[in-house]
Scaffold this motif. Structure first.
Motif, short mmCIF file in Angstrom:
data_model
loop_
_atom_site.label_atom_id
_atom_site.label_comp_id
_atom_site.label_asym_id
_atom_site.label_seq_id
_atom_site.Cartn_x
_atom_site.Cartn_y
_atom_site.Cartn_z
N LEU A 224 0.81 -1.20 0.00
CA LEU A 224 0.00 0.00 0.00
C LEU A 224 0.85 1.26 0.00
O LEU A 224 0.37 2.34 -0.34
N ARG A 225 2.13 1.15 0.36
CA ARG A 225 3.00 2.33 0.41
C ARG A 225 4.17 2.20 -0.56
O ARG A 225 5.15 2.90 -0.43
N THR A 226 4.04 1.29 -1.51
CA THR A 226 5.09 1.07 -2.50
C THR A 226 4.64 1.65 -3.84
O THR A 226 3.50 1.44 -4.26
N THR A 227 5.55 2.36 -4.51
CA THR A 227 5.21 3.00 -5.78
C THR A 227 6.25 2.65 -6.83
O THR A 227 7.46 2.75 -6.59
N ILE A 228 5.78 2.25 -8.01
CA ILE A 228 6.67 2.05 -9.15
C ILE A 228 6.85 3.39 -9.85
O ILE A 228 5.85 4.05 -10.20
N VAL A 229 8.08 3.80 -10.04
CA VAL A 229 8.39 5.12 -10.60
C VAL A 229 8.96 4.97 -12.01
O VAL A 229 9.93 4.24 -12.22
N ARG A 230 8.34 5.67 -12.95
CA ARG A 230 8.78 5.60 -14.35
C ARG A 230 9.14 6.96 -14.93
O ARG A 230 9.64 7.05 -16.05
N SER A 231 8.87 8.03 -14.18
CA SER A 231 9.09 9.37 -14.71
C SER A 231 9.35 10.33 -13.55
O SER A 231 9.07 10.01 -12.39
N PRO A 232 9.88 11.53 -13.87
CA PRO A 232 10.05 12.54 -12.81
C PRO A 232 8.73 12.87 -12.12
O PRO A 232 8.72 13.14 -10.91
N GLU A 233 7.62 12.83 -12.87
CA GLU A 233 6.32 13.12 -12.27
C GLU A 233 5.91 12.03 -11.28
O GLU A 233 5.41 12.31 -10.19
N ASP A 234 6.15 10.77 -11.66
CA ASP A 234 5.90 9.65 -10.73
C ASP A 234 6.73 9.80 -9.47
O ASP A 234 6.26 9.54 -8.36
N TYR A 235 7.97 10.19 -9.65
CA TYR A 235 8.91 10.32 -8.53
C TYR A 235 8.42 11.38 -7.55
O TYR A 235 8.40 11.16 -6.32
N GLU A 236 8.02 12.52 -8.08
CA GLU A 236 7.52 13.60 -7.21
C GLU A 236 6.29 13.16 -6.45
O GLU A 236 6.15 13.42 -5.25
N GLN A 237 5.40 12.46 -7.14
CA GLN A 237 4.17 12.00 -6.49
C GLN A 237 4.48 10.94 -5.42
O GLN A 237 3.85 10.92 -4.36
N ALA A 238 5.46 10.07 -5.69
CA ALA A 238 5.81 9.02 -4.72
C ALA A 238 6.38 9.61 -3.44
O ALA A 238 6.24 9.02 -2.36
N LEU A 239 7.03 10.78 -3.53
CA LEU A 239 7.64 11.39 -2.36
C LEU A 239 6.70 12.35 -1.63
O LEU A 239 7.02 12.80 -0.52
#
Length: 383
Positions: A146-161
């Motif tokens: 539930l707290r794990t995120t797959i990151v594929r882009s800078p936008e994903d990265y920002e959202q994951a953090l």
């Protein structure tokens, strides 16, 4: 018995043993009426947990245990401070909480994702270069899919953090992404070796369940997966020995890659959800009683279980009805179930993975069991 966190099935097991539990729960969680508890703001803050216990002035404490991963460090710390039985080594326990410490403490021959901390200021490009694209962001101390995120882009990265605006330099880890089916081991470790264990497969990946799918898991038939069981036994033994695991009930996740099994992560805790119930129904092994015995300082009790049981069990975490009309009776009419609980009231509490209820099914044949799971999942998705 001091218990960090609350779950109904553990509460029943404690009371069957004649123990009176005192719970420490994270706010805003509230156990059922009549349960003795204290709330804390941070269930992982050992300082706050110790204060809560001392303020409660509990007499005749038999021991302490945690019903989830977030409390294992605090439980070890309380044992140390209050001179209670069980494992008091909080430093050793920390290697089963922090994913960076854990993965970087394994021997070289154990395959695992490359894992590193994500200090403030770390860029997407830096991690993508080091770990590959995509990569995974998760809390260093776990927290499940539930707290794990797959990151594929800078936008994903920002959202994951975003959930970690004031994070420390050791609060978040990034890992290389492993694109492979996930399985897990529920087991008991004692005297430096595996005392009992079984292998469990998922109907769909936990990540997909966390993103709106339905979580379901089933016990794998050892006779059909002899090579997989052998590999899992080797991996679990190597990992637990290298991490210097104390006598414990454990939950170890791994990935099935073409080259063999890859270590995911390992926790010194009871399995979550309905896994303990399925283990008891299939093998007659009660992991709650074993966890309680360890907390009382009694060690691992003798475990007698047929490795090739007659029937294998599975559990499905049922989501709310899509159209709002499905009831427990609808499931009972449509399927042959071992157990089911499916409240259909609008105010039914929603738990992890969108769960409002559960079903348990069984069969002597694994393929038939998988088909039952698929049919129930499909019914839950459209009903």
């Amino acid at each position: 018995m001091i218990v960090i966190g609350y779950r109904d099935d553990l509460d029943l097991a404690l009371r069957r043993r004649g123990l009176t539990p005192f719970y420490i729960v994270p706010r805003p969680a509230v156990p059922p009426q009549g349960i003795d508890f204290t709330s804390v703001s941070d269930i992982e803050n050992a300082h706050e947990i110790l204060r809560a216990v001392l303020a409660a002035r509990i007499e005749d404490v038999a021991g302490v245990l945690s019903c989830h991963e977030m409390g294992v460090f605090g439980a070890a710390y309380l044992r140390q401070q209050l001179n209670l039985p069980g494992n008091p080594d909080s430093k050793r326990v920390l290697h089963f909480r922090d994913k960076y410490l854990q993965k970087n403490s394994l021997p070289p021959h154990v395959r695992r994702a490359h894992c590193r901390y994500v200090p403030s200021g770390t860029t997407f490009e830096e991690l993508a270069t080091e770990l590959g694209n995509p990569f995974v962001i998760k809390p260093a101390n776990g927290g499940g899919s539930l707290r794990t995120t797959i990151v594929r882009s800078p936008e994903d990265y920002e959202q994951a953090l975003n959930p970690f605006p004031d994070r420390s330099d050791v609060a978040v880890v990034a890992e290389s992404f492993i694109d492979a089916p996930e399985i897990y081991v529920d087991g008991v470790w004692g005297d430096g070796g595996l005392r009992w264990w079984t292998l469990v497969g998922y109907h769909a990946s936990p990540l997909s369940a966390a993103q709106g799918g339905i979580m379901a898991a089933y016990i794998l038939d050892r006779r059909l997966h002899a090579a997989l069981y052998e590999q899992a036994e080797t991996l679990a033994t190597d990992a637990l020995k290298s991490l210097e695991a104390p006598d414990c009930v454990f939950h170890l996740e791994m990935f099935k890659e073409a080259e063999g099994l890859t270590f995911g992560e390992c926790a010194l805790r009871l399995p979550g959800g309905l896994s303990p119930r399925c283990n008891e129904l299939t093998y007659g092994v009660n992991l709650f009683d074993i966890e309680i015995s360890l907390a009382l300082g009694e060690g691992v009790p003798p475990i007698e279980a047929d490795p090739n049981p007659e029937r294998f069990h599975a559990h499905i975490l049922l989501r709310p009805s899509t159209n709002g009309t499905a009831t427990q009776a609808d499931f009972e009419r449509a399927f042959q179930l071992d157990e089911i609980s499916y409240p259909s009231t609008p105010d039914a509490r929603v738990g992890p993975y969108g769960m409002v209820g559960y079903a348990i099914v069984s069969d002597a044949d694994e393929a038939t069991l998988q088909k039952k799971i698929e049919d129930i999942v499909r019914f839950n998705e459209v009903c």
